[in-house]
Design a protein around this motif. Structure first.
Motif, PDB file in Angstrom:
ATOM      1  N   LEU A 164       0.809  -1.218   0.000  1.00  0.00           N
ATOM      2  CA  LEU A 164       0.000   0.000   0.000  1.00  0.00           C
ATOM      3  C   LEU A 164       0.843   1.271   0.000  1.00  0.00           C
ATOM      4  CD1 LEU A 164      -2.672  -1.266   2.554  1.00  0.00           C
ATOM      5  CD2 LEU A 164      -2.984  -0.962   0.090  1.00  0.00           C
ATOM      6  N   GLY A 165       2.163   1.118  -0.107  1.00  0.00           N
ATOM      7  CA  GLY A 165       3.059   2.276  -0.219  1.00  0.00           C
ATOM      8  C   GLY A 165       3.268   3.065   1.050  1.00  0.00           C
ATOM      9  N   ALA A 166       3.037   2.422   2.217  1.00  0.00           N
ATOM     10  CA  ALA A 166       3.134   3.154   3.481  1.00  0.00           C
ATOM     11  C   ALA A 166       4.332   2.749   4.337  1.00  0.00           C
ATOM     12  CB  ALA A 166       1.847   2.956   4.287  1.00  0.00           C
ATOM     13  N   TRP A 167       5.028   1.695   3.966  1.00  0.00           N
ATOM     14  CA  TRP A 167       6.091   1.176   4.831  1.00  0.00           C
ATOM     15  C   TRP A 167       7.194   2.188   5.086  1.00  0.00           C
ATOM     16  CZ3 TRP A 167       7.057  -1.988   8.504  1.00  0.00           C
ATOM     17  CH2 TRP A 167       8.371  -2.327   8.826  1.00  0.00           C
ATOM     18  N   ASP A 168       7.691   2.833   4.063  1.00  0.00           N
ATOM     19  CA  ASP A 168       8.797   3.776   4.232  1.00  0.00           C
ATOM     20  C   ASP A 168       8.433   4.921   5.159  1.00  0.00           C
ATOM     21  OD1 ASP A 168      10.523   2.313   2.660  1.00  0.00           O
ATOM     22  OD2 ASP A 168      10.100   3.444   0.822  1.00  0.00           O
ATOM     23  N   SER A 169       7.165   5.289   5.196  1.00  0.00           N
ATOM     24  CA  SER A 169       6.717   6.404   6.043  1.00  0.00           C
ATOM     25  C   SER A 169       6.689   6.054   7.528  1.00  0.00           C
ATOM     26  CB  SER A 169       5.317   6.863   5.613  1.00  0.00           C
ATOM     27  OG  SER A 169       5.325   7.332   4.280  1.00  0.00           O
ATOM     28  N   VAL A 170       6.450   4.771   7.834  1.00  0.00           N
ATOM     29  CA  VAL A 170       6.235   4.400   9.244  1.00  0.00           C
ATOM     30  C   VAL A 170       7.287   3.447   9.813  1.00  0.00           C
ATOM     31  CG1 VAL A 170       3.744   4.731   9.025  1.00  0.00           C
ATOM     32  CG2 VAL A 170       4.729   2.449   8.652  1.00  0.00           C
ATOM     33  N   LYS A 171       8.193   2.936   9.004  1.00  0.00           N
ATOM     34  CA  LYS A 171       9.102   1.898   9.488  1.00  0.00           C
ATOM     35  C   LYS A 171       9.954   2.358  10.664  1.00  0.00           C
ATOM     36  CE  LYS A 171      12.640   2.790   5.935  1.00  0.00           C
ATOM     37  NZ  LYS A 171      13.362   2.183   4.779  1.00  0.00           N
ATOM     38  N   GLY A 172      10.236   3.663  10.737  1.00  0.00           N
ATOM     39  CA  GLY A 172      11.023   4.172  11.852  1.00  0.00           C
ATOM     40  C   GLY A 172      10.251   4.241  13.160  1.00  0.00           C
ATOM     41  N   GLN A 173       8.937   4.071  13.096  1.00  0.00           N
ATOM     42  CA  GLN A 173       8.104   4.141  14.299  1.00  0.00           C
ATOM     43  C   GLN A 173       7.543   2.792  14.722  1.00  0.00           C
ATOM     44  OE1 GLN A 173       5.962   7.847  12.499  1.00  0.00           O
ATOM     45  NE2 GLN A 173       5.514   7.908  14.694  1.00  0.00           N
ATOM     46  N   VAL A 174       8.002   1.726  14.083  1.00  0.00           N
ATOM     47  CA  VAL A 174       7.488   0.395  14.409  1.00  0.00           C
ATOM     48  C   VAL A 174       8.099  -0.123  15.710  1.00  0.00           C
ATOM     49  CG1 VAL A 174       7.448  -2.028  13.687  1.00  0.00           C
ATOM     50  CG2 VAL A 174       6.976  -0.216  12.020  1.00  0.00           C
ATOM     51  N   ALA A 175       7.238  -0.560  16.620  1.00  0.00           N
ATOM     52  CA  ALA A 175       7.675  -1.230  17.853  1.00  0.00           C
ATOM     53  C   ALA A 175       7.423  -2.721  17.658  1.00  0.00           C
ATOM     54  CB  ALA A 175       6.895  -0.708  19.050  1.00  0.00           C
ATOM     55  N   GLN A 176       8.493  -3.505  17.569  1.00  0.00           N
ATOM     56  CA  GLN A 176       8.357  -4.927  17.290  1.00  0.00           C
ATOM     57  C   GLN A 176       8.217  -5.734  18.588  1.00  0.00           C
ATOM     58  OE1 GLN A 176      10.781  -6.577  14.025  1.00  0.00           O
ATOM     59  NE2 GLN A 176      11.747  -4.552  13.888  1.00  0.00           N
ATOM     60  N   ALA A 177       7.225  -6.608  18.604  1.00  0.00           N
ATOM     61  CA  ALA A 177       6.963  -7.459  19.766  1.00  0.00           C
ATOM     62  C   ALA A 177       7.242  -8.907  19.403  1.00  0.00           C
ATOM     63  CB  ALA A 177       5.511  -7.295  20.216  1.00  0.00           C
ATOM     64  N   GLU A 178       7.460  -9.750  20.411  1.00  0.00           N
ATOM     65  CA  GLU A 178       7.873 -11.128  20.153  1.00  0.00           C
ATOM     66  C   GLU A 178       6.789 -11.976  19.503  1.00  0.00           C
ATOM     67  OE1 GLU A 178       8.972 -13.072  23.729  1.00  0.00           O
ATOM     68  OE2 GLU A 178       7.061 -12.739  24.737  1.00  0.00           O
ATOM     69  N   ASN A 179       5.532 -11.585  19.671  1.00  0.00           N
ATOM     70  CA  ASN A 179       4.441 -12.275  18.993  1.00  0.00           C
ATOM     71  C   ASN A 179       3.266 -11.318  18.861  1.00  0.00           C
ATOM     72  OD1 ASN A 179       2.634 -12.601  21.381  1.00  0.00           O
ATOM     73  ND2 ASN A 179       4.279 -13.932  22.102  1.00  0.00           N
ATOM     74  N   VAL A 180       2.230 -11.747  18.146  1.00  0.00           N
ATOM     75  CA  VAL A 180       1.126 -10.839  17.842  1.00  0.00           C
ATOM     76  C   VAL A 180       0.339 -10.461  19.097  1.00  0.00           C
ATOM     77  CG1 VAL A 180      -0.541 -12.649  17.281  1.00  0.00           C
ATOM     78  CG2 VAL A 180      -0.742 -10.407  16.194  1.00  0.00           C
ATOM     79  N   ARG A 181       0.222 -11.357  20.057  1.00  0.00           N
ATOM     80  CA  ARG A 181      -0.494 -11.015  21.286  1.00  0.00           C
ATOM     81  C   ARG A 181       0.266  -9.965  22.099  1.00  0.00           C
ATOM     82  NH1 ARG A 181      -5.304 -13.667  22.815  1.00  0.00           N
ATOM     83  NH2 ARG A 181      -6.260 -14.185  20.827  1.00  0.00           N
ATOM     84  N   ALA A 182       1.576  -9.989  22.039  1.00  0.00           N
ATOM     85  CA  ALA A 182       2.363  -8.962  22.718  1.00  0.00           C
ATOM     86  C   ALA A 182       2.164  -7.606  22.037  1.00  0.00           C
ATOM     87  CB  ALA A 182       3.838  -9.347  22.730  1.00  0.00           C
ATOM     88  N   ALA A 183       2.063  -7.595  20.707  1.00  0.00           N
ATOM     89  CA  ALA A 183       1.789  -6.360  19.978  1.00  0.00           C
ATOM     90  C   ALA A 183       0.402  -5.839  20.334  1.00  0.00           C
ATOM     91  CB  ALA A 183       1.894  -6.605  18.477  1.00  0.00           C
ATOM     92  N   LEU A 184      -0.555  -6.736  20.417  1.00  0.00           N
ATOM     93  CA  LEU A 184      -1.921  -6.367  20.815  1.00  0.00           C
ATOM     94  C   LEU A 184      -1.927  -5.713  22.193  1.00  0.00           C
ATOM     95  CD1 LEU A 184      -5.051  -6.716  20.239  1.00  0.00           C
ATOM     96  CD2 LEU A 184      -4.864  -8.852  21.536  1.00  0.00           C
TER      97      LEU A 184
END
Length: 268
Positions: A164-184
């Motif tokens: 969708l052409g949005a990755w470059d705009s937000v990749k610097g603000q991504v908080a990565q979690a060990e699994n999807v429930r942790a991200a939730l």
């Protein structure tokens, strides 16, 4: 020599005692993607009520589970959140030949903090300016995602944002979690204003609401394959897998937003 009457009585009584008296069947050890927790807990609880058999479930990211199984962790059944980690387990020789199936299907959504109320975040248009829209909504905060290069939900989320052409705009603000429930959980606690999770995770958490559903063609199909582990000697594992595909388990999965799919060997 004549055997006394008392000994005969004792021997007769012992003969009437079943050889396996007191023996309880071992629980089926299931390694399952974290996003399955609510639905799979319900489904296996129903299975226990119907059969008296039990399951012990270990939830984590599919990547971690596949590697634990490869290392010899004593699992009977593996349910992954994507095909790639089931492929990994299969190539490692961890799966019982012919047991792999496609079990469930899900969808990917963008969520925001807080329950859905009047005045809460409106639906986000997944338009060409999505990157700018997300940057504005984040307001300097983080976009919670599962690990983008390993955990299925993270890989799906990155693929969708790239498409969708949005990755470059937000990749610097991504908080990565060990699994999807942790991200939730990061979004539910307000530690990240936005997150990308499965629709089924959003349905299980009252402190988030969905602001957009990613088009199915913006990421690989979200399929949950399941398979028996080659080294398993628990006969109840196959019984449980059959049950999870049956109409009896359908309600537990559909209440959480999953769809039952597939037939034995589907897609392989």
């Amino acid at each position: 020599m004549r055997v006394s009457r008392r000994i005969w009585i004792l021997l007769a009584a012992l003969a009437l005692v079943p050889a396996d008296r007191g023996h309880a069947a071992e629980p089926v050890v299931v390694f399952a993607a974290a996003s399955l927790k609510n639905a799979l807990d319900d489904a296996t609880a129903n299975w226990t009520k119907e059969t008296g058999k039990t399951a012990r479930i270990s939830y984590a990211g599919s990547n971690a589970l596949a590697k634990q199984i490869e290392a010899g962790a004593p699992a009977d059944l593996f349910i992954s959140a994507d095909q790639a980690w089931m492929d990994y387990a299969e190539k490692a020789g961890s799966l019982k030949p012919g047991s792999r199936i496609d079990l469930l299907r899900s969808a990917l959504v963008l969520i925001a903090t807080g329950p859905k109320t009047v005045g809460s975040d409106p639906q986000v248009a997944l338009a060409p300016d999505l990157g700018a829209t997300l940057t504005r909504m984040l307001g300097g905060g983080k976009l919670a995602m599962a690990t983008i290069d390993a955990v299925p939900a993270g890989k799906y989320g990155k693929a969708a944002l790239e498409k969708l052409g949005a990755w470059d705009s937000v990749k610097g603000q991504v908080a990565q979690a060990e699994n999807v429930r942790a991200a939730l959980l990061l979004v539910a606690r307000g530690e990240a204003p936005l997150g990308i999770v499965y629709a089924t995770d959003a349905a299980a958490e009252p402190n988030v609401h969905v602001v957009a559903t990613f088009p199915s063609d913006s990421h690989p199909p979200i399929i949950y394959p399941a398979a028996l582990i080659k080294e398993s000697r628990n006969p109840d594992a196959a019984t449980l897998l059959t049950y999870l595909r049956s109409p009896a388990a359908r309600g537990a999965f559909e209440r959480q937003g999953f769809t039952l799919v597939g037939t034995p060997g589907a897609g392989h």
